[in-house]
Structure formats: structure tokens, C-alpha cells
Scaffold this motif. Structure first.
Motif, short mmCIF file in Angstrom:
data_model
loop_
_atom_site.label_atom_id
_atom_site.label_comp_id
_atom_site.label_asym_id
_atom_site.label_seq_id
_atom_site.Cartn_x
_atom_site.Cartn_y
_atom_site.Cartn_z
N ASP A 53 0.84 -1.20 0.00
CA ASP A 53 0.00 0.00 0.00
C ASP A 53 0.87 1.25 0.00
O ASP A 53 2.01 1.22 0.47
CB ASP A 53 -0.90 0.02 1.24
CG ASP A 53 -1.87 -1.15 1.30
OD1 ASP A 53 -2.17 -1.73 0.24
OD2 ASP A 53 -2.32 -1.48 2.41
N ALA A 63 -4.72 1.30 -1.54
CA ALA A 63 -4.69 -0.09 -1.06
C ALA A 63 -4.85 -1.00 -2.28
O ALA A 63 -5.96 -1.23 -2.75
CB ALA A 63 -5.80 -0.32 -0.04
N THR A 74 -7.28 -4.90 -3.35
CA THR A 74 -8.16 -4.97 -2.18
C THR A 74 -9.60 -4.83 -2.62
O THR A 74 -9.93 -3.92 -3.39
CB THR A 74 -7.81 -3.83 -1.19
OG1 THR A 74 -6.44 -3.93 -0.85
CG2 THR A 74 -8.64 -3.92 0.06
N ALA A 126 -11.46 -2.96 1.91
CA ALA A 126 -11.03 -1.57 2.04
C ALA A 126 -11.86 -0.84 3.10
O ALA A 126 -11.32 -0.09 3.91
CB ALA A 126 -11.12 -0.85 0.70
N VAL A 175 -14.01 6.15 0.69
CA VAL A 175 -13.44 4.97 0.05
C VAL A 175 -14.08 4.81 -1.33
O VAL A 175 -15.30 4.86 -1.46
CB VAL A 175 -13.69 3.70 0.89
CG1 VAL A 175 -13.14 2.46 0.21
CG2 VAL A 175 -13.09 3.86 2.28
N GLU A 224 -13.59 2.46 -5.10
CA GLU A 224 -12.93 1.36 -5.79
C GLU A 224 -12.67 1.76 -7.23
O GLU A 224 -13.56 2.27 -7.91
CB GLU A 224 -13.82 0.13 -5.74
CG GLU A 224 -13.22 -1.10 -6.35
CD GLU A 224 -14.11 -2.32 -6.15
OE1 GLU A 224 -15.34 -2.15 -5.99
OE2 GLU A 224 -13.58 -3.43 -6.16
#
Length: 134
Positions: free
Chosen positions: A37, A51, A54, A59, A87, A89
Motif C-alpha cells: 500500500d 490499497a 483490495t 477496504a 473509500v 474502488e
């Protein structure tokens, strides 16, 4: 991620204390992240943690653990230090800018909903509720 009310901390405790707070928080982040990371300072009191490899569920779990650890580690220090976190993705059909914008939207949602939280907020390990573009 963004330190909550960092300007107030700087104003009440001084910039040297604010700088030390940033260093201390990054030490907590570095102690929790994996070797693969990466952590970047993306603004005065704002950081990005990449990260790699993940899942979204993992996460979110990691982010919540990190948020909780910072809160407990600094509960009596400098008036308390907390993190708001967004967060997002990465998806193959989007640009890096779109991905970072998504993470920023989620960060602002965590602040709008009271700070000291991760957004999107996990309902459980396998289900994530997305609100208002997040």
C-alpha cells in the motif's frame, strides 16, 4: 482521508503541534498499512491511501479499523484527533481523475454526515449503501 477540524487544532495549539499531529497520524497509518500500500499527502491535512489488490469490503473494513485506531490513539491528545474517510474502488472503465473524484465525494459525505466516519458506510461486510454519487 482528512483530519477533522485540523484548522482549529492549529489555531489552538500552534502550527508546531499541528505538524507533529500530522507526523503522529501518519505513523499510525504506516503501522497499519501493508507493504504494497502507498500513502500520499494530497493536501495540508488530507492523505490518500492506495490499497492495491483490495476488495471494496476489505477496504471499508481496513478504513474503519484505521479510523477507530486514530480516534482511540489520540482521544486525550490535543483535544482529540479524528479522521473522516472516503473509500472508492477503481474501475477499469474510469479515469484516475474520476476515481479520485469519487473518493473525494465520499470523503465529503463522511464530513457532511458528522465527521469521524468512513463513507460509504458498510452496513455489513458484504453490503455497501451508496448515497448521492458515492
Amino acid at each position: 482521508m482528512d483530519l477533522d477540524h485540523f484548522k482549529s487544532l492549529n489555531d489552538s495549539h500552534g502550527h508546531a503541534e499541528g505538524d507533529q499531529t500530522l507526523v503522529d497520524v501518519v505513523e499510525v497509518i504506516n503501522s497499519r498499512k501493508r507493504q504494497l500500500d502507498f500513502v500520499f499527502r494530497s493536501g495540508g491535512d488530507e492523505f490518500t491511501l492506495l490499497a492495491r489488490n483490495t476488495s471494496m469490503a476489505s477496504a471499508l473494513f481496513f478504513a474503519e479499523q484505521l479510523r477507530s485506531e486514530v480516534e482511540s490513539s489520540f482521544s486525550g491528545v490535543r483535544g482529540g484527533v479524528t479522521l473522516s474517510m472516503g473509500v472508492a474502488e477503481y474501475r477499469l472503465d474510469e479515469t484516475m481523475e474520476d476515481w479520485m473524484r469519487q473518493a473525494d465525494l465520499c470523503l465529503y459525505e463522511s464530513k457532511r454526515h458528522g465527521r469521524n466516519m468512513v463513507w460509504p458506510r458498510p452496513e455489513n461486510e458484504n453490503h455497501v449503501v451508496l448515497e448521492e454519487g458515492c
